[in-house]
Design a protein around this motif. Sequence first.
Motif, PDB file in Angstrom:
ATOM      1  N   LEU A  76      46.467  46.979  42.698  1.00 30.29           N
ATOM      2  CA  LEU A  76      45.884  47.751  41.593  1.00 30.29           C
ATOM      3  C   LEU A  76      46.723  47.627  40.322  1.00 30.29           C
ATOM      4  CD1 LEU A  76      44.837  50.930  43.597  1.00 30.29           C
ATOM      5  CD2 LEU A  76      43.303  49.197  42.626  1.00 30.29           C
ATOM      6  N   ARG A  77      48.042  47.531  40.465  1.00 24.36           N
ATOM      7  CA  ARG A  77      48.920  47.406  39.293  1.00 24.36           C
ATOM      8  C   ARG A  77      48.686  46.106  38.528  1.00 24.36           C
ATOM      9  NH1 ARG A  77      51.967  47.273  43.656  1.00 24.36           N
ATOM     10  NH2 ARG A  77      52.855  45.282  44.309  1.00 24.36           N
ATOM     11  N   ASP A  78      48.017  45.131  39.159  1.00 24.10           N
ATOM     12  CA  ASP A  78      47.758  43.841  38.525  1.00 24.10           C
ATOM     13  C   ASP A  78      46.459  43.817  37.719  1.00 24.10           C
ATOM     14  OD1 ASP A  78      50.092  42.822  39.712  1.00 24.10           O
ATOM     15  OD2 ASP A  78      48.993  42.313  41.548  1.00 24.10           O
ATOM     16  N   ILE A  79      45.704  44.887  37.749  1.00 21.91           N
ATOM     17  CA  ILE A  79      44.475  44.960  36.952  1.00 21.91           C
ATOM     18  C   ILE A  79      44.886  45.125  35.489  1.00 21.91           C
ATOM     19  CG2 ILE A  79      42.364  46.269  36.491  1.00 21.91           C
ATOM     20  CD1 ILE A  79      42.392  47.089  39.475  1.00 21.91           C
ATOM     21  N   PRO A  80      44.373  44.280  34.605  1.00 23.72           N
ATOM     22  CA  PRO A  80      44.745  44.391  33.189  1.00 23.72           C
ATOM     23  C   PRO A  80      44.456  45.791  32.632  1.00 23.72           C
ATOM     24  CG  PRO A  80      43.534  42.354  33.588  1.00 23.72           C
ATOM     25  CD  PRO A  80      43.453  43.168  34.860  1.00 23.72           C
ATOM     26  N   ALA A  81      45.332  46.239  31.760  1.00 22.01           N
ATOM     27  CA  ALA A  81      45.227  47.595  31.195  1.00 22.01           C
ATOM     28  C   ALA A  81      43.909  47.825  30.472  1.00 22.01           C
ATOM     29  CB  ALA A  81      46.402  47.854  30.255  1.00 22.01           C
ATOM     30  N   GLU A  82      43.318  46.754  29.929  1.00 20.42           N
ATOM     31  CA  GLU A  82      42.063  46.928  29.179  1.00 20.42           C
ATOM     32  C   GLU A  82      40.836  47.077  30.079  1.00 20.42           C
ATOM     33  OE1 GLU A  82      42.898  42.499  29.454  1.00 20.42           O
ATOM     34  OE2 GLU A  82      44.065  44.241  28.909  1.00 20.42           O
ATOM     35  N   VAL A  83      41.004  46.947  31.402  1.00 20.23           N
ATOM     36  CA  VAL A  83      39.883  47.118  32.331  1.00 20.23           C
ATOM     37  C   VAL A  83      39.824  48.598  32.720  1.00 20.23           C
ATOM     38  CG1 VAL A  83      38.889  46.470  34.555  1.00 20.23           C
ATOM     39  CG2 VAL A  83      40.103  44.753  33.179  1.00 20.23           C
ATOM     40  N   PRO A  84      38.773  49.300  32.320  1.00 23.97           N
ATOM     41  CA  PRO A  84      38.702  50.750  32.525  1.00 23.97           C
ATOM     42  C   PRO A  84      38.201  51.147  33.923  1.00 23.97           C
ATOM     43  CG  PRO A  84      36.772  50.016  31.333  1.00 23.97           C
ATOM     44  CD  PRO A  84      37.633  48.791  31.554  1.00 23.97           C
ATOM     45  N   VAL A  85      39.023  50.935  34.929  1.00 19.50           N
ATOM     46  CA  VAL A  85      38.637  51.281  36.306  1.00 19.50           C
ATOM     47  C   VAL A  85      38.490  52.788  36.411  1.00 19.50           C
ATOM     48  CG1 VAL A  85      39.357  51.267  38.724  1.00 19.50           C
ATOM     49  CG2 VAL A  85      39.772  49.256  37.281  1.00 19.50           C
ATOM     50  N   ASP A  86      37.304  53.227  36.824  1.00 12.30           N
ATOM     51  CA  ASP A  86      37.125  54.668  37.001  1.00 12.30           C
ATOM     52  C   ASP A  86      36.895  55.085  38.445  1.00 12.30           C
ATOM     53  OD1 ASP A  86      33.924  54.755  35.213  1.00 12.30           O
ATOM     54  OD2 ASP A  86      34.541  53.661  36.967  1.00 12.30           O
ATOM     55  N   MET A  87      36.798  54.101  39.377  1.00 13.05           N
ATOM     56  CA  MET A  87      36.705  54.441  40.796  1.00 13.05           C
ATOM     57  C   MET A  87      37.430  53.386  41.611  1.00 13.05           C
ATOM     58  SD  MET A  87      33.380  55.377  43.132  1.00 13.05           S
ATOM     59  CE  MET A  87      32.877  53.882  43.947  1.00 13.05           C
ATOM     60  N   VAL A  88      38.157  53.830  42.625  1.00 12.91           N
ATOM     61  CA  VAL A  88      38.778  52.943  43.591  1.00 12.91           C
ATOM     62  C   VAL A  88      38.056  53.170  44.912  1.00 12.91           C
ATOM     63  CG1 VAL A  88      40.896  52.419  44.868  1.00 12.91           C
ATOM     64  CG2 VAL A  88      41.008  52.936  42.436  1.00 12.91           C
TER      65      VAL A  88
END
Length: 158
Positions: free
Chosen positions: A67-79
């Motif tokens: 999860l830490r490798d997801i770029p900051a600009e990707v607005p993940v709102d659910m895991v």
Amino acid sequence: MSRPDDAFLREVLTTTRVVAVVGISPNPVRPSYYVARYLALKGYRVIPVNPGHAGETLLGETVVAALRDIPAEVPVDMVDIFRRSDQVVPIVTEALAHLPQLRTVWMQIGVENAEARAVAEARGLRVIENLCPKMEYQRLFGELRMGGFATGIISSRL
């Protein structure tokens, strides 16, 4: 843990836009793949998370190792977590540290962890355990009947 009510599940499914699927498999017969594929077909952006396949492309997205490798600009709102129950706490901890827009932690069928739930809820997140977003989407939005399942939701009008 009691089952969330339908209004809560419907609200989660209609407000979520970007889902990180932890433990996704590139094998199309694995539940993690076909659930992620279904969500992508329904318009969700699916970010695949699997260290064994990092760098590959899956469902039009680059697989990340964590999860830490997801770029900051990707607005993940659910895991959406496809891992054993005893592996959930570090996943939730990492999600809380690296996904600032995260609103929901969803643990798949058979996955429950009281400690992870408490940590996520203490930070104001919605938590769902032991359910599948694909199955709940189909049940709540009238698609299960196409497969011969009674949804308990009346969709005809007179």
